[in-house]
Design a protein around this motif. Structure first.
Motif: not given
Length: 371
Positions: A88-95
């Motif tokens: 939805s925001e085009g980001t990558i999220e750190c696990p």
């Protein structure tokens, strides 16, 4: 009684010629485009790739555009490729802690943090990316800062991939060898009569070819003049009726190996291979093979990929053996002749590109080769 032989100093010196100084034909090229993967391989999830020993994470933003960041969260150094894409925001999220980064590497969210997330120290280095011709290309030098302009240099174009009348197949393989060795192997004629016996050539027919070598600022080309159609299976499929071959081998900076054959007026074959250095001794070869033949393309296409794979697999075996031997002896000791046509030119161009020097002077030469 144990008769184990202790090698003395004199005997050790006698074997000094076996030792090398650790030299290997390895280059690290800045400011160059390399293929990271096929565009079809980059879907909704992050994808880890490595170019020149640099771990990267690839992902698509909310508009479907490909992006590449250093695969390391600046917070606690966990690989971002283990996380997820927030579509939805085009980001990558750190696990690990959920930090989110946009396509330019700027930190856009830190869970539970009330301040502004986008401090400079929290930025993940971003690399220029172009999706072109069905491939994801990544530039080997990161952006200087978020919002920096794209490089003016463009990736290599596959000239015949969409040309009317041509059939094109794609193949990616991996070889255990330096980028230089993989490129030289792809453009080396003498080995084809032995390693690929029956596919391209057989043992020498005693045909003398004239080889014209031309080197310019970003490439070197060898033109082979006077060869009748080889007896190998590939040539028989492309041109059942025979004919005289027009044959070019080319190296184009930074890592492109081109092999081109024309047999008569109707048969044309171009293997355009981009070699991506994963690490010093591992190279991915992304091949785009386009051909036009008197025989319809849909008839030939089912045979081309299996044949290409067989050739690549044979090359991969010998490149692995070469690499293992180089490591056993602590480095390379190459002995060359003039029929190692392009090797020295490829190396000079690569070294000049690595150092950022002016290209070697243009050069033309002519020699004889018996096939």
């Amino acid at each position: 009684m144990d008769e184990t032989h202790d090698v003395g100093t004199k005997e050790r010196d006698a074997f000094a010629f076996l030792r090398t100084k650790g030299r290997a034909s390895v280059v690290r090229l800045a400011d160059q485009w390399f293929i990271a993967c096929a565009a079809s391989e980059l879907k909704d999830a992050p994808r880890a790739e490595t170019i020149q020993d640099v771990p990267l994470v690839l992902f698509r933003d909310e508009r479907g555009r490909a992006a590449a960041l250093l695969d390391r969260c600046p917070h606690r150094n966990v690989p971002l490729s283990g996380g997820k894409v927030v579509a939805s925001e085009g980001t990558i999220e750190c696990p690990y802690h959920g930090w989110r980064f946009d396509r330019e590497g700027a930190c856009r969210a830190i869970p539970s943090f009330c301040g502004e997330p986008g401090a400079k120290a929290r930025t993940a280095p971003a690399f220029p990316v172009i999706e072109q011709d069905g491939w994801i290309w990544v530039y080997s030098t990161p952006f200087a800062h978020p919002g920096a302009p794209m490089p003016s240099k463009q990736p290599h174009r596959f000239a015949l991939a969409s040309e009317p009348g041509y059939t094109t197949v794609h193949q990616t393989v991996e070889a255990e060898g330096t980028m230089y060795s993989a490129i030289e192997n792809a453009l080396d004629v003498p080995h084809t009569a032995f390693l690929h016996r029956g596919l391209f050539r057989s043992e020498s027919r005693g045909v003398t070819l004239t080889v014209k070598v031309r080197r310019s600022k970003d490439r070197v080309e060898a033109e082979y003049v006077g060869e009748p159609r080889p007896p190998g299976l590939v040539a028989r499929i492309l041109s059942p009726s025979g004919g005289i071959v027009t044959h070019f081998d080319r190296f184009i900076l930074p890592s492109i190996a081109q092999v081109e054959y024309r047999i008569g007026t109707e048969n044309h074959f171009l293997a355009d291979t981009v070699c991506t250095p994963v690490s010093d001794f591992r190279t991915k070869l992304h091949a785009v093979v386009s051909f036009r033949s008197r025989v319809p393309g849909h008839v030939i296409a089912p045979f081309v990929k299996p044949l290409a794979l067989r050739v690549f697999q044979q090359d991969a075996v010998v490149l692995k053996q070469q690499t293992e031997t180089i490591k056993k002896f602590g480095g390379e000791q190459f002995a060359s002749t003039e029929i190692d046509v392009l090797g020295k030119h490829i190396w000079r161009l690569l070294r000049a590109a690595e150092r950022g020097d002016a290209s070697p002077p243009e050069e033309e030469a002519e020699l004889q080769l018996v096939v």
